[in-house]
Design a protein around this motif. Structure first.
Motif, PDB file in Angstrom:
ATOM      1  N   LEU A  65       0.844  -1.187   0.000  1.00  0.00           N
ATOM      2  CA  LEU A  65       0.000   0.000   0.000  1.00  0.00           C
ATOM      3  C   LEU A  65       0.883   1.242   0.000  1.00  0.00           C
ATOM      4  O   LEU A  65       1.750   1.381   0.854  1.00  0.00           O
ATOM      5  N   PRO A  66       0.718   2.161  -0.952  1.00  0.00           N
ATOM      6  CA  PRO A  66       1.610   3.334  -1.039  1.00  0.00           C
ATOM      7  C   PRO A  66       1.248   4.394  -0.006  1.00  0.00           C
ATOM      8  O   PRO A  66       0.172   4.365   0.588  1.00  0.00           O
ATOM      9  N   GLY A  67       2.148   5.322   0.165  1.00  0.00           N
ATOM     10  CA  GLY A  67       1.841   6.504   0.974  1.00  0.00           C
ATOM     11  C   GLY A  67       2.495   6.544   2.335  1.00  0.00           C
ATOM     12  O   GLY A  67       2.631   7.603   2.920  1.00  0.00           O
ATOM     13  N   PHE A  68       2.913   5.386   2.864  1.00  0.00           N
ATOM     14  CA  PHE A  68       3.514   5.382   4.199  1.00  0.00           C
ATOM     15  C   PHE A  68       4.973   5.806   4.129  1.00  0.00           C
ATOM     16  O   PHE A  68       5.724   5.372   3.272  1.00  0.00           O
ATOM     17  N   LYS A  69       5.386   6.668   5.063  1.00  0.00           N
ATOM     18  CA  LYS A  69       6.780   7.087   5.177  1.00  0.00           C
ATOM     19  C   LYS A  69       7.260   6.799   6.589  1.00  0.00           C
ATOM     20  O   LYS A  69       6.527   7.031   7.551  1.00  0.00           O
ATOM     21  N   SER A  70       8.470   6.299   6.705  1.00  0.00           N
ATOM     22  CA  SER A  70       9.010   6.024   8.031  1.00  0.00           C
ATOM     23  C   SER A  70       9.321   7.337   8.740  1.00  0.00           C
ATOM     24  O   SER A  70       9.595   8.351   8.105  1.00  0.00           O
ATOM     25  N   ALA A  71       9.257   7.308  10.076  1.00  0.00           N
ATOM     26  CA  ALA A  71       9.532   8.506  10.865  1.00  0.00           C
ATOM     27  C   ALA A  71      10.976   8.947  10.661  1.00  0.00           C
ATOM     28  O   ALA A  71      11.888   8.124  10.672  1.00  0.00           O
ATOM     29  N   LYS A  72      11.170  10.243  10.479  1.00  0.00           N
ATOM     30  CA  LYS A  72      12.506  10.773  10.232  1.00  0.00           C
ATOM     31  C   LYS A  72      12.906  11.692  11.378  1.00  0.00           C
ATOM     32  O   LYS A  72      12.334  12.774  11.538  1.00  0.00           O
ATOM     33  N   PRO A  73      13.873  11.274  12.220  1.00  0.00           N
ATOM     34  CA  PRO A  73      14.292  12.119  13.349  1.00  0.00           C
ATOM     35  C   PRO A  73      14.846  13.459  12.855  1.00  0.00           C
ATOM     36  O   PRO A  73      15.632  13.508  11.917  1.00  0.00           O
ATOM     37  N   MET A  74      14.429  14.533  13.500  1.00  0.00           N
ATOM     38  CA  MET A  74      14.892  15.875  13.141  1.00  0.00           C
ATOM     39  C   MET A  74      15.867  16.429  14.171  1.00  0.00           C
ATOM     40  O   MET A  74      16.594  17.372  13.892  1.00  0.00           O
ATOM     41  N   VAL A  75      15.863  15.864  15.377  1.00  0.00           N
ATOM     42  CA  VAL A  75      16.690  16.354  16.481  1.00  0.00           C
ATOM     43  C   VAL A  75      17.312  15.165  17.204  1.00  0.00           C
ATOM     44  O   VAL A  75      16.634  14.173  17.451  1.00  0.00           O
ATOM     45  N   PHE A  76      18.610  15.266  17.505  1.00  0.00           N
ATOM     46  CA  PHE A  76      19.299  14.233  18.266  1.00  0.00           C
ATOM     47  C   PHE A  76      19.854  14.821  19.559  1.00  0.00           C
ATOM     48  O   PHE A  76      20.290  15.978  19.599  1.00  0.00           O
ATOM     49  N   ALA A  77      19.828  14.019  20.636  1.00  0.00           N
ATOM     50  CA  ALA A  77      20.386  14.462  21.916  1.00  0.00           C
ATOM     51  C   ALA A  77      20.919  13.252  22.667  1.00  0.00           C
ATOM     52  O   ALA A  77      20.391  12.139  22.530  1.00  0.00           O
ATOM     53  N   GLY A  78      21.972  13.469  23.428  1.00  0.00           N
ATOM     54  CA  GLY A  78      22.515  12.408  24.273  1.00  0.00           C
ATOM     55  C   GLY A  78      21.709  12.307  25.553  1.00  0.00           C
ATOM     56  O   GLY A  78      21.302  13.316  26.125  1.00  0.00           O
ATOM     57  N   MET A  79      21.469  11.082  26.019  1.00  0.00           N
ATOM     58  CA  MET A  79      20.731  10.858  27.264  1.00  0.00           C
ATOM     59  C   MET A  79      21.545   9.930  28.167  1.00  0.00           C
ATOM     60  O   MET A  79      21.954   8.848  27.744  1.00  0.00           O
ATOM     61  N   TYR A  80      21.777  10.369  29.402  1.00  0.00           N
ATOM     62  CA  TYR A  80      22.598   9.613  30.343  1.00  0.00           C
ATOM     63  C   TYR A  80      21.905   9.580  31.702  1.00  0.00           C
ATOM     64  O   TYR A  80      21.241  10.544  32.091  1.00  0.00           O
ATOM     65  N   PRO A  81      22.059   8.473  32.458  1.00  0.00           N
ATOM     66  CA  PRO A  81      21.505   8.448  33.814  1.00  0.00           C
ATOM     67  C   PRO A  81      22.293   9.385  34.728  1.00  0.00           C
ATOM     68  O   PRO A  81      23.508   9.530  34.577  1.00  0.00           O
ATOM     69  N   VAL A  82      21.620  10.052  35.651  1.00  0.00           N
ATOM     70  CA  VAL A  82      22.301  10.923  36.607  1.00  0.00           C
ATOM     71  C   VAL A  82      23.291  10.118  37.437  1.00  0.00           C
ATOM     72  O   VAL A  82      24.390  10.565  37.737  1.00  0.00           O
ATOM     73  N   ASP A  83      22.891   8.876  37.783  1.00  0.00           N
ATOM     74  CA  ASP A  83      23.761   7.955  38.525  1.00  0.00           C
ATOM     75  C   ASP A  83      23.944   6.700  37.672  1.00  0.00           C
ATOM     76  O   ASP A  83      22.961   6.083  37.258  1.00  0.00           O
ATOM     77  N   GLN A  84      25.190   6.317  37.413  1.00  0.00           N
ATOM     78  CA  GLN A  84      25.446   5.161  36.536  1.00  0.00           C
ATOM     79  C   GLN A  84      24.890   3.847  37.087  1.00  0.00           C
ATOM     80  O   GLN A  84      24.661   2.899  36.335  1.00  0.00           O
ATOM     81  N   SER A  85      24.643   3.788  38.388  1.00  0.00           N
ATOM     82  CA  SER A  85      24.034   2.581  38.967  1.00  0.00           C
ATOM     83  C   SER A  85      22.596   2.395  38.484  1.00  0.00           C
ATOM     84  O   SER A  85      22.023   1.308  38.605  1.00  0.00           O
ATOM     85  N   GLU A  86      21.997   3.469  37.926  1.00  0.00           N
ATOM     86  CA  GLU A  86      20.622   3.394  37.413  1.00  0.00           C
ATOM     87  C   GLU A  86      20.575   3.083  35.919  1.00  0.00           C
ATOM     88  O   GLU A  86      19.515   3.166  35.316  1.00  0.00           O
ATOM     89  N   TYR A  87      21.723   2.715  35.337  1.00  0.00           N
ATOM     90  CA  TYR A  87      21.803   2.501  33.880  1.00  0.00           C
ATOM     91  C   TYR A  87      20.810   1.432  33.417  1.00  0.00           C
ATOM     92  O   TYR A  87      20.056   1.642  32.461  1.00  0.00           O
ATOM     93  N   ASN A  88      20.805   0.263  34.077  1.00  0.00           N
ATOM     94  CA  ASN A  88      19.939  -0.839  33.633  1.00  0.00           C
ATOM     95  C   ASN A  88      18.464  -0.489  33.774  1.00  0.00           C
ATOM     96  O   ASN A  88      17.637  -0.858  32.928  1.00  0.00           O
ATOM     97  N   ASN A  89      18.112   0.228  34.848  1.00  0.00           N
ATOM     98  CA  ASN A  89      16.714   0.637  35.029  1.00  0.00           C
ATOM     99  C   ASN A  89      16.292   1.616  33.936  1.00  0.00           C
ATOM    100  O   ASN A  89      15.183   1.522  33.398  1.00  0.00           O
ATOM    101  N   LEU A  90      17.190   2.552  33.600  1.00  0.00           N
ATOM    102  CA  LEU A  90      16.884   3.518  32.550  1.00  0.00           C
ATOM    103  C   LEU A  90      16.800   2.830  31.190  1.00  0.00           C
ATOM    104  O   LEU A  90      15.939   3.157  30.363  1.00  0.00           O
TER     105      LEU A  90
END
Length: 601
Positions: free
Chosen positions: A279-304
């Motif tokens: 079916l024509p017409g569908f376009k995949s989402a195209k990211p316009m903005v990128f940002a780094g995301m990090y846990p405040v505490d590295q011990s929370e890495y797996n939860n994040l």
């Protein structure tokens, strides 16, 4: 043939056959069935219920194709989409009529707090018109430009739309964008002028705007007040009369799958060994903005990590790449559809998963055309995309840099036109068109470099226009640009987390601003800290954090001046040596302060 207009789908050999059989038996339920004991129960025929105790499953075979309508509500932000949806739900008996019915379809906490729609929501309504029972499948869509992808995929499941326009504000930028999304999808468009109860409402003026901009006859507009419920019933009548008689039902499939990312929105399902054209017409989402995301505490890495995985199941337009930083530790590089999308994602992490994160300054995806066959072989392509500024290639390796551009639409009262034009020129924009949509309002079209509008352009526009101007943009590809990689150095050492890509003409102002903010954020040391912004080996801006200084002359109450000079010289030599051997470590709270300040600016 079935098309995925949502998430959580599985592709298997037996699936297409199951879908066909389920559709025949009427087992694909709409998302929202009527509650027991409501007016909707009385409206639906007894034979439509699957059991005598009148449970919520309904036999869809009771509703032939000619009695089904699939439609969506589209509009600019805060023009009354969700309020109209509330009244339609009340009118058809899907919910009881109470004073507490506000944003009923907006389920997320962030939607209620901000008063916006983030995720498209669905409801199935039963309505009796001229003695016939109709099934109306409704999709309430977001209005902000960052969520236009949510709108476009919702329209793919519809045959018509209600285009809601505020009777006071008139046509706005997102109104125009949503109209053309529906127009390109060849949907029936029903213009609805809302908020006619307001003191300053001027529905006749808005009617003329709709006729001029969209070429829709004024007599096709329906004038309502969704808040008071005035004339809302005529909207349902128009849905039945004006939207065509297509086959198809809005529904969903439930199936087990190992990895949800295998199924892409817009995928076409078909019977095994009986392929069809996608079916024509569908376009995949195209990211316009990128940002780094990090846990405040590295011990929370797996939860994040778990929280991000769960949230991206609900929002597939977010692109996730693993990343790491010497100062901030392990994290991710995330791609969003816009700045509001990034803020909403961050807010949902905090509210729904109790996660605290550090977000770096948002950047846009640049491209570089490689200059040699050796480099092309190394990267396996001629044109590479850079989403992390630290990985921006040197000028000696490329023939040209490319930056993303967008076609922006601004609608404003004409008294602010001059100020807005000056703002656009300062952001390196090129004017493409200017049109008066009525006697007092102007529609401007500009080609903007995306990095010039991604952080603070919308706030500046609102400030200049006293809040009256609206802004919308759409992707317009890439253009050649004189881009440079700007490093931030502390005593000669590059701080990778603060590396940024800027246009050559704006390098000095951006570099100076970052140096000044860093100076205010860094704690003083026993030695002097030089904060520098550099383009390659050329220093373009500098700030200095003065060292703590002990008063070595305190014990000298007199005597020869050479004694004092000797003590000062010894102190200077000690600090010089300390500066050579001492490392400047940027505290995490200083990073957070600098990065947040950049986003706020």
């Amino acid at each position: 043939m079935w098309t995925l207009a949502g998430q959580g789908w599985w592709r298997g050999r037996a699936l297409a056959a199951w879908v066909t059989e389920a559709a025949r038996k009427g087992l694909l339920w709409p998302h929202l069935a009527p509650a027991r004991g409501t007016a909707a129960e009385a409206r639906a025929p007894d034979r439509c219920y699957s059991s005598a105790d009148r449970k919520e499953k309904i036999d869809m075979s009771c509703f032939p194709v000619e009695n089904i309508r699939n439609f969506s509500i589209i509009a600019h932000v805060d023009h009354g989409k969700s309020t109209l949806a509330d009244r339609l739900l009340e009118l058809t008996g899907a919910i009881d009529k109470t004073k507490n019915n506000k944003q009923v379809l907006d389920k997320l906490q962030v939607e209620r707090e901000r008063g916006i729609t983030v995720k498209a929501q669905t409801a199935s309504l039963f309505y009796n018109y001229e003695g016939k029972q109709y099934l109306l499948n409704l999709i309430d869509t977001p209005g902000h430009v960052d969520f236009s992808y949510e709108v476009s995929r919702s329209l793919s499941a519809c045959q018509g739309v209600l285009l809601v326009v505020d009777a006071n504000e008139g046509i706005q930028a997102q109104t125009v964008a949503n109209f053309f999304l529906a127009f390109e999808a060849q949907l029936s468009i029903i213009p609805v002028i809302n908020k006619i109860d307001l003191k300053n409402a001027d529905p006749e003026r808005v009617e003329k705007q709709i006729e001029k901009v969209f070429d829709i006859p004024g007599d096709e507009c329906i004038k309502i007040s969704a808040k008071l419920g005035t004339n809302v019933e005529s909207v349902l009548d128009a849905v039945i009369k004006r939207i065509p008689l297509y086959a198809g039902q809005v529904g969903y499939l439930i199936a087990g799958m190992k990895d949800v990312t295998e199924a892409q929105i817009g995928d076409t399902l078909y019977l095994h060994k009986q392929p069809v054209e996608p079916l024509p017409g569908f376009k995949s989402a195209k990211p316009m903005v990128f940002a780094g995301m990090y846990p405040v505490d590295q011990s929370e890495y797996n939860n994040l990590k778990s929280a991000i995985e769960k949230l991206t199941l609900n929002d597939s337009s977010v692109v996730v790449h693993r990343d790491s930083s010497l100062a901030l530790g392990a994290g991710w590089r995330l791609g969003f559809l816009g700045l509001l999308h990034m803020e909403v994602f961050n807010q949902r992490l905090e509210q729904e998963y109790n996660a605290s994160v550090i977000l770096t300054t948002p950047t846009v995806p640049y491209k570089a055309v490689l200059s040699s066959a050796k480099l092309m072989k190394e990267y396996r392509e001629k044109e590479i995309t850079i989403i992390n500024p630290a990985q921006f290639p040197d000028k000696s390796k490329v023939t040209e840099y490319l930056e993303p551009v967008v076609l922006g639409t601004i609608i404003t009262p004409d008294e602010y036109t001059g100020k807005i034009m000056m703002l656009c020129q300062a952001r390196r924009a090129v004017q493409k068109n200017m049109m008066y949509i009525d006697q007092n309002r102007v529609m401007l079209k500009y080609l903007f470099p995306l990095n010039e509008i991604v952080v603070d352009f919308y706030d500046s526009l609102k400030s200049l226009s006293s809040g009256y101007a609206s802004f919308d943009y759409e992707d317009a590809g890439y253009q050649t640009a004189e881009l440079v990689k700007m490093d931030i150095l502390l005593n000669g050492s590059i701080v990778e987390e603060l590396v940024t890509v800027v246009h050559k003409d704006k390098a000095y102002s951006v570099g100076k601003a970052i140096c000044e903010r860093l100076k205010d954020s860094l704690p003083r040391q026993l030695f002097e800290i030089a904060i520098q912004a550099a383009l390659g080996s050329k220093i373009i801006a500098r700030e200095t954090v003065k060292a703590y200084r002990k008063n070595v002359l305190a014990k000298c109450y007199g005597g020869d001046i050479t004694r004092k000079m000797k003590l000062l010289k010894r102190q200077a030599e000690g600090k010089k040596k300390l500066r050579k051997v001492g490392n400047v470590e940027v505290p995490k709270d200083a990073f957070i302060k600098v990065l947040k300040t950049q986003s706020d600016k």
